[in-house]
Design a protein around this motif. Structure first.
Motif, PDB file in Angstrom:
ATOM      1  N   ALA A 159       0.849  -1.192   0.000  1.00 25.95           N
ATOM      2  CA  ALA A 159       0.000   0.000   0.000  1.00 25.95           C
ATOM      3  C   ALA A 159       0.883   1.240   0.000  1.00 25.95           C
ATOM      4  O   ALA A 159       1.822   1.341   0.794  1.00 25.95           O
ATOM      5  CB  ALA A 159      -0.915   0.005   1.225  1.00 25.95           C
ATOM      6  N   SER A 160       0.580   2.160  -0.901  1.00 19.36           N
ATOM      7  CA  SER A 160       1.313   3.415  -0.993  1.00 19.36           C
ATOM      8  C   SER A 160       0.464   4.504  -0.354  1.00 19.36           C
ATOM      9  O   SER A 160      -0.669   4.747  -0.767  1.00 19.36           O
ATOM     10  CB  SER A 160       1.605   3.759  -2.455  1.00 19.36           C
ATOM     11  N   ILE A 161       0.995   5.161   0.668  1.00 16.69           N
ATOM     12  CA  ILE A 161       0.251   6.152   1.437  1.00 16.69           C
ATOM     13  C   ILE A 161       0.832   7.534   1.161  1.00 16.69           C
ATOM     14  O   ILE A 161       2.030   7.764   1.378  1.00 16.69           O
ATOM     15  CB  ILE A 161       0.322   5.835   2.942  1.00 16.69           C
ATOM     16  N   THR A 162      -0.009   8.449   0.689  1.00 15.17           N
ATOM     17  CA  THR A 162       0.426   9.811   0.403  1.00 15.17           C
ATOM     18  C   THR A 162      -0.291  10.782   1.331  1.00 15.17           C
ATOM     19  O   THR A 162      -1.515  10.745   1.443  1.00 15.17           O
ATOM     20  CB  THR A 162       0.143  10.186  -1.059  1.00 15.17           C
ATOM     21  N   VAL A 163       0.497  11.631   1.981  1.00 13.51           N
ATOM     22  CA  VAL A 163      -0.037  12.662   2.872  1.00 13.51           C
ATOM     23  C   VAL A 163       0.325  14.014   2.264  1.00 13.51           C
ATOM     24  O   VAL A 163       1.502  14.341   2.116  1.00 13.51           O
ATOM     25  CB  VAL A 163       0.552  12.551   4.292  1.00 13.51           C
ATOM     26  N   GLU A 164      -0.702  14.803   1.890  1.00 16.89           N
ATOM     27  CA  GLU A 164      -0.494  16.104   1.253  1.00 16.89           C
ATOM     28  C   GLU A 164      -0.894  17.248   2.178  1.00 16.89           C
ATOM     29  O   GLU A 164      -1.834  17.132   2.958  1.00 16.89           O
ATOM     30  CB  GLU A 164      -1.353  16.247   0.000  1.00 16.89           C
ATOM     31  N   LYS A 165      -0.158  18.363   2.041  1.00 16.49           N
ATOM     32  CA  LYS A 165      -0.546  19.630   2.659  1.00 16.49           C
ATOM     33  C   LYS A 165      -0.481  20.691   1.573  1.00 16.49           C
ATOM     34  O   LYS A 165       0.546  20.805   0.890  1.00 16.49           O
ATOM     35  CB  LYS A 165       0.388  19.989   3.818  1.00 16.49           C
ATOM     36  N   ASP A 166      -1.564  21.423   1.384  1.00 18.07           N
ATOM     37  CA  ASP A 166      -1.627  22.428   0.327  1.00 18.07           C
ATOM     38  C   ASP A 166      -0.467  23.405   0.429  1.00 18.07           C
ATOM     39  O   ASP A 166      -0.257  24.041   1.468  1.00 18.07           O
ATOM     40  CB  ASP A 166      -2.948  23.195   0.386  1.00 18.07           C
ATOM     41  N   GLY A 167       0.293  23.485  -0.674  1.00 18.49           N
ATOM     42  CA  GLY A 167       1.395  24.421  -0.750  1.00 18.49           C
ATOM     43  C   GLY A 167       2.617  24.042   0.054  1.00 18.49           C
ATOM     44  O   GLY A 167       3.609  24.791   0.082  1.00 18.49           O
ATOM     45  N   LYS A 168       2.590  22.889   0.714  1.00 19.69           N
ATOM     46  CA  LYS A 168       3.709  22.483   1.564  1.00 19.69           C
ATOM     47  C   LYS A 168       4.404  21.215   1.071  1.00 19.69           C
ATOM     48  O   LYS A 168       5.386  20.784   1.660  1.00 19.69           O
ATOM     49  CB  LYS A 168       3.222  22.243   2.996  1.00 19.69           C
ATOM     50  N   GLY A 169       3.888  20.617   0.028  1.00 16.97           N
ATOM     51  CA  GLY A 169       4.472  19.390  -0.473  1.00 16.97           C
ATOM     52  C   GLY A 169       3.716  18.153   0.000  1.00 16.97           C
ATOM     53  O   GLY A 169       2.587  18.247   0.487  1.00 16.97           O
ATOM     54  N   ALA A 170       4.353  17.006  -0.142  1.00 15.14           N
ATOM     55  CA  ALA A 170       3.700  15.746   0.205  1.00 15.14           C
ATOM     56  C   ALA A 170       4.727  14.706   0.626  1.00 15.14           C
ATOM     57  O   ALA A 170       5.896  14.755   0.225  1.00 15.14           O
ATOM     58  CB  ALA A 170       2.888  15.226  -0.978  1.00 15.14           C
ATOM     59  N   VAL A 171       4.269  13.784   1.451  1.00 12.67           N
ATOM     60  CA  VAL A 171       5.090  12.649   1.878  1.00 12.67           C
ATOM     61  C   VAL A 171       4.433  11.374   1.373  1.00 12.67           C
ATOM     62  O   VAL A 171       3.213  11.202   1.489  1.00 12.67           O
ATOM     63  CB  VAL A 171       5.211  12.607   3.418  1.00 12.67           C
ATOM     64  N   THR A 172       5.233  10.492   0.805  1.00 17.70           N
ATOM     65  CA  THR A 172       4.740   9.187   0.362  1.00 17.70           C
ATOM     66  C   THR A 172       5.454   8.099   1.149  1.00 17.70           C
ATOM     67  O   THR A 172       6.686   8.089   1.230  1.00 17.70           O
ATOM     68  CB  THR A 172       4.980   8.980  -1.143  1.00 17.70           C
ATOM     69  N   ILE A 173       4.666   7.216   1.741  1.00 15.03           N
ATOM     70  CA  ILE A 173       5.211   6.129   2.558  1.00 15.03           C
ATOM     71  C   ILE A 173       4.755   4.802   1.966  1.00 15.03           C
ATOM     72  O   ILE A 173       3.555   4.530   1.882  1.00 15.03           O
ATOM     73  CB  ILE A 173       4.753   6.258   4.020  1.00 15.03           C
ATOM     74  N   ASP A 174       5.711   3.989   1.553  1.00 15.90           N
ATOM     75  CA  ASP A 174       5.400   2.660   1.019  1.00 15.90           C
ATOM     76  C   ASP A 174       5.363   1.667   2.157  1.00 15.90           C
ATOM     77  O   ASP A 174       6.296   1.594   2.972  1.00 15.90           O
ATOM     78  CB  ASP A 174       6.443   2.227  -0.011  1.00 15.90           C
ATOM     79  N   THR A 175       4.281   0.895   2.217  1.00 10.84           N
ATOM     80  CA  THR A 175       4.094  -0.058   3.311  1.00 10.84           C
ATOM     81  C   THR A 175       3.703  -1.430   2.778  1.00 10.84           C
ATOM     82  O   THR A 175       3.325  -1.569   1.611  1.00 10.84           O
ATOM     83  CB  THR A 175       2.996   0.420   4.281  1.00 10.84           C
ATOM     84  N   VAL A 176       3.759  -2.417   3.658  1.00 14.18           N
ATOM     85  CA  VAL A 176       3.282  -3.764   3.351  1.00 14.18           C
ATOM     86  C   VAL A 176       2.407  -4.211   4.506  1.00 14.18           C
ATOM     87  O   VAL A 176       2.837  -4.215   5.660  1.00 14.18           O
ATOM     88  CB  VAL A 176       4.438  -4.765   3.156  1.00 14.18           C
ATOM     89  N   ALA A 177       1.157  -4.580   4.194  1.00 13.61           N
ATOM     90  CA  ALA A 177       0.228  -5.060   5.214  1.00 13.61           C
ATOM     91  C   ALA A 177       0.218  -6.582   5.215  1.00 13.61           C
ATOM     92  O   ALA A 177       0.007  -7.209   4.182  1.00 13.61           O
ATOM     93  CB  ALA A 177      -1.181  -4.534   4.934  1.00 13.61           C
ATOM     94  N   GLN A 178       0.442  -7.163   6.382  1.00 18.97           N
ATOM     95  CA  GLN A 178       0.397  -8.626   6.503  1.00 18.97           C
ATOM     96  C   GLN A 178       0.260  -9.012   7.970  1.00 18.97           C
ATOM     97  O   GLN A 178       0.925  -8.424   8.838  1.00 18.97           O
ATOM     98  CB  GLN A 178       1.651  -9.278   5.918  1.00 18.97           C
ATOM     99  N   ASP A 179      -0.605  -9.978   8.239  1.00 19.79           N
ATOM    100  CA  ASP A 179      -0.799 -10.499   9.595  1.00 19.79           C
ATOM    101  C   ASP A 179      -1.124  -9.394  10.593  1.00 19.79           C
ATOM    102  O   ASP A 179      -0.638  -9.391  11.732  1.00 19.79           O
ATOM    103  CB  ASP A 179       0.447 -11.261  10.056  1.00 19.79           C
ATOM    104  N   GLY A 180      -1.934  -8.426  10.176  1.00 25.66           N
ATOM    105  CA  GLY A 180      -2.358  -7.366  11.072  1.00 25.66           C
ATOM    106  C   GLY A 180      -1.302  -6.324  11.365  1.00 25.66           C
ATOM    107  O   GLY A 180      -1.456  -5.530  12.297  1.00 25.66           O
TER     108      GLY A 180
END
Length: 269
Positions: A159-180
């Motif tokens: 799962a690729s998670i992107t967190v944006e803030k208007d005019g401040k850029g964005a952070v993308t965090i690559d994750t793997v979900a398994q076994d909770g």
């Protein structure tokens, strides 16, 4: 029930190899990288022989047989299909602030929400279900029956998670979900929001020259822990890690039924 589960598992295991490899690891982008299609050894082409009475005789017999088989498989799958949205989906959406975006015919699904001044998007794909290897017990020689617990493997979902803030850029965090558990693989920062979310040749070219960040596993352990808590506060937690594999399995079945119906409609036209 055992025979039904066995049939479903065998079908999943025999899916074409070209749907594997859900996300490539480079270049880093805000959404899961475009999947590469591996070269597949092609079997020798099947030869079709005419009976000498013209193409029409053989041609339409084959079509009729194929349509009949597709319809048979379609009806079997529909008989096991849930008519409404599964309870686990309703429960997850009711308990969380995410909005689900799932388009029939597409293998990618997104979850979106706002958190304060942030826009959060989680993108994942159903292709990961085809990366799950069969268990040794399931393929044991001479085994005739399969218990339900034996064919419920836990497979990883990227799962690729992107967190944006208007005019401040964005952070993308690559994750793997398994076994909770949601395991973080990488954390990237983009000064321009569009570089994190835009899917175009120009944006991809600009991303290629950017520093994508350090290896997450090499960061200070306290820093790794704080990033995990950062995600948990935004709803990327055990509940999501449990939901993703379940939804991937549900959507893959739904897409398979849609594929059967589309093929039957086309060939019978």
């Amino acid at each position: 029930m055992a025979s039904q589960l066995l049939r479903t598992s065998l079908r999943a295991l025999s899916r074409p190899a070209f749907k594997a490899a859900a996300f490539a690891t480079a270049p880093r982008v805000a959404t899961p990288a475009v999947r590469s299609i591996p070269m597949i050894a092609r079997p020798m082409a099947t030869r079709f022989y005419s009976s000498g009475t013209g193409k029409k005789n053989n041609y339409y017999f084959i079509d009729s047989d194929l349509v009949h088989k597709l319809e048979e498989e379609l009806q079997y799958e529909k008989s096991n299909e849930e008519s409404a949205q599964p309870e686990f989906v309703k429960e997850f959406l009711e308990a969380n602030s995410f909005q689900l975006d799932d388009k029939l015919g597409h293998d990618e699904v997104s979850l979106t929400r706002t958190f304060g001044n942030e826009k959060i998007k989680i993108l994942f794909s159903i292709a990961d279900i085809n990366n799950a290897g069969p268990s040794e017990d399931f393929l044991a020689e001479g085994e005739e029956t399969v218990e339900e617990d034996d064919i419920a493997p836990s497979f990883p979902v990227r799962a690729s998670i992107t967190v944006e803030k208007d005019g401040k850029g964005a952070v993308t965090i690559d994750t793997v979900a398994q076994d909770g558990d949601m395991a973080i693989e990488s954390v990237m920062f983009y000064k321009e929001n569009k570089l994190a979310i835009e899917q175009s040749a120009e944006a991809d070219w600009q991303r290629r020259g950017l520093y994508i960040g350090p290896q997450f596993a090499e960061l200070d352990e306290n820093l790794q822990s704080l990033f995990a808590r950062y995600l948990e506060e935004r709803g990327v937690n055990t509940g999501l890690a449990t939901f993703l594999p379940d939804y991937v399995e549900y959507k893959e079945q739904k897409e398979y039924i849609h594929w059967l119906d589309s093929m039957k409609t086309f060939i019978s036209a």
